[in-house]
Write a protein that holds these residues in place. Sequence first.
Motif, short mmCIF file in Angstrom:
data_model
loop_
_atom_site.label_atom_id
_atom_site.label_comp_id
_atom_site.label_asym_id
_atom_site.label_seq_id
_atom_site.Cartn_x
_atom_site.Cartn_y
_atom_site.Cartn_z
N UNK A 1 0.82 -1.20 0.00
CA UNK A 1 0.00 0.00 0.00
C UNK A 1 0.86 1.26 0.00
N UNK A 2 1.98 1.22 0.73
CA UNK A 2 2.90 2.36 0.73
C UNK A 2 3.48 2.57 -0.66
N UNK A 3 3.89 1.49 -1.32
CA UNK A 3 4.42 1.59 -2.69
C UNK A 3 3.34 2.08 -3.64
N UNK A 4 2.12 1.59 -3.47
CA UNK A 4 1.02 1.99 -4.35
C UNK A 4 0.73 3.48 -4.20
N UNK A 5 0.73 3.98 -2.96
CA UNK A 5 0.51 5.41 -2.75
C UNK A 5 1.61 6.22 -3.40
N UNK A 6 2.85 5.73 -3.35
CA UNK A 6 3.96 6.43 -4.01
C UNK A 6 3.73 6.50 -5.51
N UNK A 7 3.26 5.40 -6.12
CA UNK A 7 2.99 5.40 -7.56
C UNK A 7 1.88 6.40 -7.90
N UNK A 8 0.84 6.45 -7.06
CA UNK A 8 -0.26 7.40 -7.29
C UNK A 8 0.25 8.83 -7.23
N UNK A 9 1.04 9.15 -6.21
CA UNK A 9 1.56 10.51 -6.06
C UNK A 9 2.51 10.88 -7.19
N UNK A 10 3.33 9.94 -7.64
CA UNK A 10 4.22 10.21 -8.76
C UNK A 10 3.43 10.44 -10.05
N UNK A 11 2.32 9.71 -10.21
CA UNK A 11 1.45 9.96 -11.36
C UNK A 11 0.85 11.35 -11.32
N UNK A 12 0.41 11.78 -10.13
CA UNK A 12 -0.12 13.14 -9.98
C UNK A 12 0.96 14.17 -10.28
N UNK A 13 2.18 13.92 -9.80
CA UNK A 13 3.29 14.85 -10.07
C UNK A 13 3.55 14.96 -11.56
N UNK A 14 3.47 13.84 -12.25
CA UNK A 14 3.68 13.85 -13.70
C UNK A 14 2.61 14.68 -14.40
N UNK A 15 1.37 14.54 -13.96
CA UNK A 15 0.29 15.31 -14.57
C UNK A 15 0.48 16.81 -14.35
N UNK A 16 1.03 17.18 -13.19
CA UNK A 16 1.22 18.60 -12.88
C UNK A 16 2.40 19.20 -13.65
N UNK A 17 3.46 18.43 -13.81
CA UNK A 17 4.69 18.98 -14.38
C UNK A 17 4.76 18.90 -15.90
N UNK A 18 3.92 18.11 -16.53
CA UNK A 18 3.96 17.98 -18.00
C UNK A 18 3.06 19.01 -18.65
N UNK A 19 3.58 19.68 -19.67
CA UNK A 19 2.77 20.65 -20.40
C UNK A 19 2.11 20.02 -21.63
N UNK A 20 2.59 18.84 -22.01
CA UNK A 20 2.03 18.16 -23.17
C UNK A 20 0.87 17.28 -22.74
N UNK A 21 -0.23 17.33 -23.49
CA UNK A 21 -1.43 16.58 -23.12
C UNK A 21 -1.18 15.07 -23.11
N UNK A 22 -0.34 14.57 -24.02
CA UNK A 22 -0.03 13.14 -24.04
C UNK A 22 0.66 12.75 -22.74
N UNK A 23 1.60 13.57 -22.29
CA UNK A 23 2.29 13.30 -21.04
C UNK A 23 1.34 13.28 -19.86
#
Length: 221
Positions: free
Chosen positions: A131-153
């Motif tokens: 669950x700790x690893x899964x939460x890390x993956x979720x947060x990293x996915x959110x970080x990716x959505x915030x930092x990418x300017x390209x819609x595909x990213x």
Amino acid sequence: MTGALAFDIAHMLAGGLVLVSFMLLYQDRLHGLVNTYALHALVLTASVAWQAWAQGAPHLYITALVALVFKAMVIPLALHRIIRKLGIHRDIENAVGTGLTMLTGMGLVALSMVVMLRVTADADPLAREDLAMALAVVLLGLLMMVTRRNAIGQVVGFMSLENGLVLAAAGARGMPLVVEISVAFSVLVAFIVIGIVLFRIRERFDTVDVGALDDFRGERR
């Protein structure tokens, strides 16, 4: 096979998913990003299949099969097709530098470990760390959505986030099969809708850079 070894392999696969999430954050080329997402889905497939064996939960094999077919094969192939059809340039523009993004990602992983391991102190040992690893993956996915300017990213970030949710469900003794299938098809439908929207954005603005949409709305100076 001993229970300790089964736990170690489950945690290794979950940790591998976190590692591939960092690879997604590091990618600055679209085709490399999509290929890395396919690897992300393959690691998820292996992790869920192993959970199915370790827990004695045969229905998780179906979840693993869905992840393999749709996430590791169908969606990456469709994304490559969309990139070719839209004629998108290969480089990915980031709102934040890669170095700062990676440091933020490490901080989010540390936060996930501290929070989840404390909250689930009385939970099953296999479930706690997964669950700790899964939460890390979720947060990293959110970080990716915030930092990418390209819609595909941003689309890839959303789908990697959903992979984290699947990992959490599998690690926590799974969830009803009908729910897993519903989630999988919901993501597939969402992907189809996103693909249609991307084509419409390309037709209207001649770009899929979300910064251009901010300019159009007058939100950037």
